[in-house]
Design a protein around this motif. Structure first.
Motif, PDB file in Angstrom:
ATOM      1  N   ASP A  55     -35.010  31.844  77.467  1.00 55.18           N
ATOM      2  CA  ASP A  55     -35.714  32.909  76.704  1.00 55.18           C
ATOM      3  C   ASP A  55     -35.197  33.314  75.316  1.00 55.18           C
ATOM      4  OD1 ASP A  55     -33.963  34.600  77.939  1.00 55.18           O
ATOM      5  OD2 ASP A  55     -35.182  35.641  78.947  1.00 55.18           O
ATOM      6  N   HIS A  56     -33.978  33.171  75.178  1.00 60.31           N
ATOM      7  CA  HIS A  56     -33.207  33.823  73.963  1.00 60.31           C
ATOM      8  C   HIS A  56     -32.004  32.942  73.803  1.00 60.31           C
ATOM      9  CE1 HIS A  56     -31.015  36.312  76.868  1.00 60.31           C
ATOM     10  NE2 HIS A  56     -30.135  36.320  75.707  1.00 60.31           N
ATOM     11  N   ALA A  57     -31.399  32.780  72.508  1.00 63.46           N
ATOM     12  CA  ALA A  57     -30.348  32.321  72.197  1.00 63.46           C
ATOM     13  C   ALA A  57     -29.361  33.794  71.835  1.00 63.46           C
ATOM     14  CB  ALA A  57     -30.134  31.406  71.037  1.00 63.46           C
ATOM     15  N   ASP A  58     -28.038  33.452  71.771  1.00 59.31           N
ATOM     16  CA  ASP A  58     -27.249  34.803  71.617  1.00 59.31           C
ATOM     17  C   ASP A  58     -26.975  34.670  70.203  1.00 59.31           C
ATOM     18  OD1 ASP A  58     -26.842  35.932  74.457  1.00 59.31           O
ATOM     19  OD2 ASP A  58     -26.325  33.809  74.562  1.00 59.31           O
ATOM     20  N   ILE A  59     -26.681  33.443  69.508  1.00 59.28           N
ATOM     21  CA  ILE A  59     -26.278  33.266  68.305  1.00 59.28           C
ATOM     22  C   ILE A  59     -26.895  32.330  67.497  1.00 59.28           C
ATOM     23  CG2 ILE A  59     -24.162  32.421  66.819  1.00 59.28           C
ATOM     24  CD1 ILE A  59     -22.438  33.023  69.363  1.00 59.28           C
ATOM     25  N   ALA A  60     -27.586  32.528  66.291  1.00 62.28           N
ATOM     26  CA  ALA A  60     -28.408  31.508  65.439  1.00 62.28           C
ATOM     27  C   ALA A  60     -27.691  31.046  64.324  1.00 62.28           C
ATOM     28  CB  ALA A  60     -29.677  32.011  65.155  1.00 62.28           C
ATOM     29  N   LEU A  61     -27.270  30.016  63.945  1.00 62.16           N
ATOM     30  CA  LEU A  61     -26.513  29.716  62.849  1.00 62.16           C
ATOM     31  C   LEU A  61     -27.222  28.419  61.773  1.00 62.16           C
ATOM     32  CD1 LEU A  61     -22.936  28.503  64.589  1.00 62.16           C
ATOM     33  CD2 LEU A  61     -23.720  30.867  63.477  1.00 62.16           C
ATOM     34  N   ILE A  62     -27.161  28.944  60.516  1.00 62.61           N
ATOM     35  CA  ILE A  62     -27.650  28.064  59.629  1.00 62.61           C
ATOM     36  C   ILE A  62     -26.737  26.884  59.608  1.00 62.61           C
ATOM     37  CG2 ILE A  62     -28.427  27.974  56.929  1.00 62.61           C
ATOM     38  CD1 ILE A  62     -28.735  30.964  57.055  1.00 62.61           C
ATOM     39  N   HIS A  63     -27.458  25.814  59.579  1.00 64.86           N
ATOM     40  CA  HIS A  63     -26.655  24.660  59.833  1.00 64.86           C
ATOM     41  C   HIS A  63     -26.630  23.442  58.768  1.00 64.86           C
ATOM     42  CE1 HIS A  63     -25.587  21.048  63.324  1.00 64.86           C
ATOM     43  NE2 HIS A  63     -24.551  21.445  62.455  1.00 64.86           N
ATOM     44  N   ASP A  64     -25.236  23.437  58.313  1.00 59.63           N
ATOM     45  CA  ASP A  64     -24.972  22.189  57.025  1.00 59.63           C
ATOM     46  C   ASP A  64     -26.161  22.771  55.897  1.00 59.63           C
ATOM     47  OD1 ASP A  64     -22.958  21.283  58.404  1.00 59.63           O
ATOM     48  OD2 ASP A  64     -24.330  19.624  59.373  1.00 59.63           O
ATOM     49  N   PRO A  65     -25.891  23.710  55.257  1.00 61.79           N
ATOM     50  CA  PRO A  65     -27.128  23.923  53.975  1.00 61.79           C
ATOM     51  C   PRO A  65     -26.439  23.478  52.939  1.00 61.79           C
ATOM     52  CG  PRO A  65     -25.997  26.008  54.466  1.00 61.79           C
ATOM     53  CD  PRO A  65     -25.553  25.050  55.671  1.00 61.79           C
ATOM     54  N   ASP A  66     -25.478  22.572  52.841  1.00 63.45           N
ATOM     55  CA  ASP A  66     -24.759  22.152  51.621  1.00 63.45           C
ATOM     56  C   ASP A  66     -25.551  21.928  50.492  1.00 63.45           C
ATOM     57  OD1 ASP A  66     -21.697  20.991  52.825  1.00 63.45           O
ATOM     58  OD2 ASP A  66     -23.485  21.100  54.371  1.00 63.45           O
ATOM     59  N   ASP A  67     -26.751  21.225  50.511  1.00 63.19           N
ATOM     60  CA  ASP A  67     -27.654  20.798  49.638  1.00 63.19           C
ATOM     61  C   ASP A  67     -28.784  21.650  49.278  1.00 63.19           C
ATOM     62  OD1 ASP A  67     -25.671  18.727  48.958  1.00 63.19           O
ATOM     63  OD2 ASP A  67     -26.582  17.182  50.343  1.00 63.19           O
ATOM     64  N   HIS A  68     -29.008  22.821  50.207  1.00 58.60           N
ATOM     65  CA  HIS A  68     -30.081  23.468  50.224  1.00 58.60           C
ATOM     66  C   HIS A  68     -29.534  25.086  50.269  1.00 58.60           C
ATOM     67  CE1 HIS A  68     -32.301  19.864  51.772  1.00 58.60           C
ATOM     68  NE2 HIS A  68     -31.184  19.797  52.179  1.00 58.60           N
ATOM     69  N   GLY A  69     -28.589  25.191  49.293  1.00 54.44           N
ATOM     70  CA  GLY A  69     -28.108  26.475  49.413  1.00 54.44           C
ATOM     71  C   GLY A  69     -28.857  27.673  49.024  1.00 54.44           C
ATOM     72  N   GLU A  70     -29.671  27.513  47.881  1.00 54.53           N
ATOM     73  CA  GLU A  70     -30.489  28.453  47.351  1.00 54.53           C
ATOM     74  C   GLU A  70     -31.606  28.968  48.471  1.00 54.53           C
ATOM     75  OE1 GLU A  70     -29.453  30.410  45.004  1.00 54.53           O
ATOM     76  OE2 GLU A  70     -27.811  28.852  45.214  1.00 54.53           O
ATOM     77  N   GLN A  71     -32.151  27.818  48.935  1.00 56.34           N
ATOM     78  CA  GLN A  71     -33.161  28.234  49.958  1.00 56.34           C
ATOM     79  C   GLN A  71     -32.569  28.814  51.407  1.00 56.34           C
ATOM     80  OE1 GLN A  71     -35.573  24.942  51.823  1.00 56.34           O
ATOM     81  NE2 GLN A  71     -37.170  26.182  51.937  1.00 56.34           N
ATOM     82  N   ALA A  72     -31.516  28.583  51.604  1.00 51.26           N
ATOM     83  CA  ALA A  72     -30.797  28.951  52.774  1.00 51.26           C
ATOM     84  C   ALA A  72     -30.366  30.464  52.556  1.00 51.26           C
ATOM     85  CB  ALA A  72     -29.403  28.166  53.097  1.00 51.26           C
ATOM     86  N   PHE A  73     -29.927  30.785  51.463  1.00 53.72           N
ATOM     87  CA  PHE A  73     -29.799  32.418  50.989  1.00 53.72           C
ATOM     88  C   PHE A  73     -31.138  33.098  50.663  1.00 53.72           C
ATOM     89  CE2 PHE A  73     -25.599  30.505  50.288  1.00 53.72           C
ATOM     90  CZ  PHE A  73     -24.637  31.421  50.781  1.00 53.72           C
ATOM     91  N   ALA A  74     -32.168  32.428  50.133  1.00 57.72           N
ATOM     92  CA  ALA A  74     -33.191  33.026  49.955  1.00 57.72           C
ATOM     93  C   ALA A  74     -34.234  33.181  51.106  1.00 57.72           C
ATOM     94  CB  ALA A  74     -33.890  32.554  48.634  1.00 57.72           C
ATOM     95  N   GLU A  75     -34.077  32.599  51.772  1.00 55.23           N
ATOM     96  CA  GLU A  75     -35.089  32.402  53.004  1.00 55.23           C
ATOM     97  C   GLU A  75     -34.708  32.274  54.276  1.00 55.23           C
ATOM     98  OE1 GLU A  75     -38.642  29.621  51.972  1.00 55.23           O
ATOM     99  OE2 GLU A  75     -37.757  29.342  50.251  1.00 55.23           O
ATOM    100  N   ALA A  76     -33.775  31.421  54.623  1.00 52.90           N
ATOM    101  CA  ALA A  76     -33.340  31.160  56.188  1.00 52.90           C
ATOM    102  C   ALA A  76     -32.447  32.511  56.458  1.00 52.90           C
ATOM    103  CB  ALA A  76     -32.545  29.749  56.098  1.00 52.90           C
ATOM    104  N   TYR A  77     -31.703  32.858  55.630  1.00 55.55           N
ATOM    105  CA  TYR A  77     -30.726  33.943  55.979  1.00 55.55           C
ATOM    106  C   TYR A  77     -31.625  35.423  56.289  1.00 55.55           C
ATOM    107  CZ  TYR A  77     -27.751  37.937  55.983  1.00 55.55           C
ATOM    108  OH  TYR A  77     -27.488  39.398  56.461  1.00 55.55           O
ATOM    109  N   PRO A  78     -32.539  35.734  55.291  1.00 53.19           N
ATOM    110  CA  PRO A  78     -33.319  36.887  55.521  1.00 53.19           C
ATOM    111  C   PRO A  78     -34.027  36.819  56.947  1.00 53.19           C
ATOM    112  CG  PRO A  78     -33.211  36.291  53.367  1.00 53.19           C
ATOM    113  CD  PRO A  78     -32.673  35.058  54.114  1.00 53.19           C
ATOM    114  N   ALA A  79     -34.749  35.373  57.372  1.00 57.07           N
ATOM    115  CA  ALA A  79     -35.383  35.369  58.562  1.00 57.07           C
ATOM    116  C   ALA A  79     -34.445  35.412  59.622  1.00 57.07           C
ATOM    117  CB  ALA A  79     -35.833  33.864  58.509  1.00 57.07           C
ATOM    118  N   LEU A  80     -33.174  35.066  59.378  1.00 55.08           N
ATOM    119  CA  LEU A  80     -32.264  35.309  60.679  1.00 55.08           C
ATOM    120  C   LEU A  80     -32.023  36.898  60.753  1.00 55.08           C
ATOM    121  CD1 LEU A  80     -29.508  32.476  60.782  1.00 55.08           C
ATOM    122  CD2 LEU A  80     -31.602  32.851  62.234  1.00 55.08           C
TER     123      LEU A  80
END
Length: 336
Positions: free
Chosen positions: A136-161
């Protein structure tokens, strides 16, 4: 004796000092049977390992399903589960195909990976992971291998987490990569609890000590170290052994063999030094070790406990295998 547990950053989440990496359970490098995968999980539990790391990428969901098949039947409060976001699993539209090109040979599936570091993609990825895991839940969620997607990872994925953490859907957030530079940016520019660094803090490669580890120590961010065997070379150095998932170059093989000679002279398996070395750094809370058999899990636990004399570390440092600024077990204190 069960591995110790350490708190991740400023979160309330703890992770066992020796944790199980889930890539082999998805067939990384070679297929693993359902029976062997179950025995890996059951043996890890019997040995007191309570930290488990997986990802949709590992076997196109196979690792998550296999981990979940065992974890879903165990007391939820007694283990810590980490999974990752950034790759959605979608129909390929072409029928089952072998996944060898992505490192999972012999795996035939009608799915393919689709990069997605959007906020909606993060929520969808986590929900689908929980379905595969049966949890029903994960304890840890990690952004996985955003090497070529850095800007979206910081602008969208991180705030979502960050929102998912605020909602209580996950307890700790961070990123997992095979490089230290972008992880250092996550540590310095965001409020991550933990980062997973694979392959860049080992007996053969201490580059993570240049940027990430000092930044993490300064910020109070936890580091989980994966790839302590550098994908095989430090587990059993021999011609054809892999380093970062490709056959090791001759110079690296010779270095690994020399380190093995030194550890053997002190009565210590090379694997024990490889597992224990990263844990000496105060920012490092855990090491991940993958296993494709119950015997490999038992070996990892034994290597984690194996006594290592201070003279071994001193000799490795004197020969230049360890950086002068790399802490070694027995020197100073480590993360609690």
């Amino acid at each position: 004796m069960s591995p110790r547990h350490h708190r991740l950053g400023r979160s309330d989440i703890t992770f066992s000092e020796l944790a199980l990496g889930g890539a082999p359970l998805g067939g990384s490098g070679a297929p693993v049977t359902d029976g062997d995968a179950r025995r890996v999980m059951e043996t890890a539990w019997e040995l007191g390992i309570r930290g488990f790391d997986t990802a949709p990428h590992y076997g196109l969901g196979l690792s998550e399903r296999r981990m979940g098949a065992v974890l879903s039947g165990l007391p939820r409060s007694q283990f810590t589960l980490s999974t990752k976001v950034g790759r959605l699993l979608v129909p390929s539209g072409e029928g089952p195909a072998d996944d060898a090109a992505n490192g999972f040979p012999g795996l035939r599936t009608p799915l393919r990976r689709q990069w997605d570091f959007s906020a909606a993609g993060v929520r969808r990825s986590l929900a689908e992971s929980l379905d595969r895991l049966g949890l029903d839940h994960a304890d840890i969620a990690l952004i996985h291998d955003p090497d070529d997607h850095g800007e979206q990872a910081f602008a969208e994925a991180y705030p979502a987490l960050e929102r998912l953490r605020a909602e209580g859907a996950v307890g700790a957030i961070g990123a997992g990569m095979n490089q230290s530079a972008m992880l250092t940016r996550f540590v310095r520019d965001t409020d991550v609890d933990v980062v997973l660094l694979a392959g860049r803090y080992s007996l053969l490669d201490q580059s993570g000590l240049t940027d990430l580890l000092p930044a993490a120590a300064e910020r109070g961010t936890s580091v989980i170290v994966g790839g302590v065997y550098n994908s095989g070379l430090l587990a059993d150095p021999h011609p054809g052994a892999t380093y970062d998932y490709v056959p090791a170059k001759a110079e690296l093989l010779q270095r690994a063999l020399r380190i093995k000679q030194i550890t053997a002279r002190h009565g210590v398996p090379l694997r024990a030094a490889a597992v224990q070395f990263p844990l000496a750094h105060p920012a490092v809370t855990s090491v991940l070790v993958g296993a494709r058999s119950a015997a490999e899990v038992r070996d990892a636990a034994a290597m984690h406990r194996h006594p290592i004399p201070a003279e071994l570390w001193a000799e490795l440092r004197a020969e230049g295998h360890l950086r002068p600024d790399a802490p070694v077990p027995g020197e100073g204190t480590r993360a609690a």
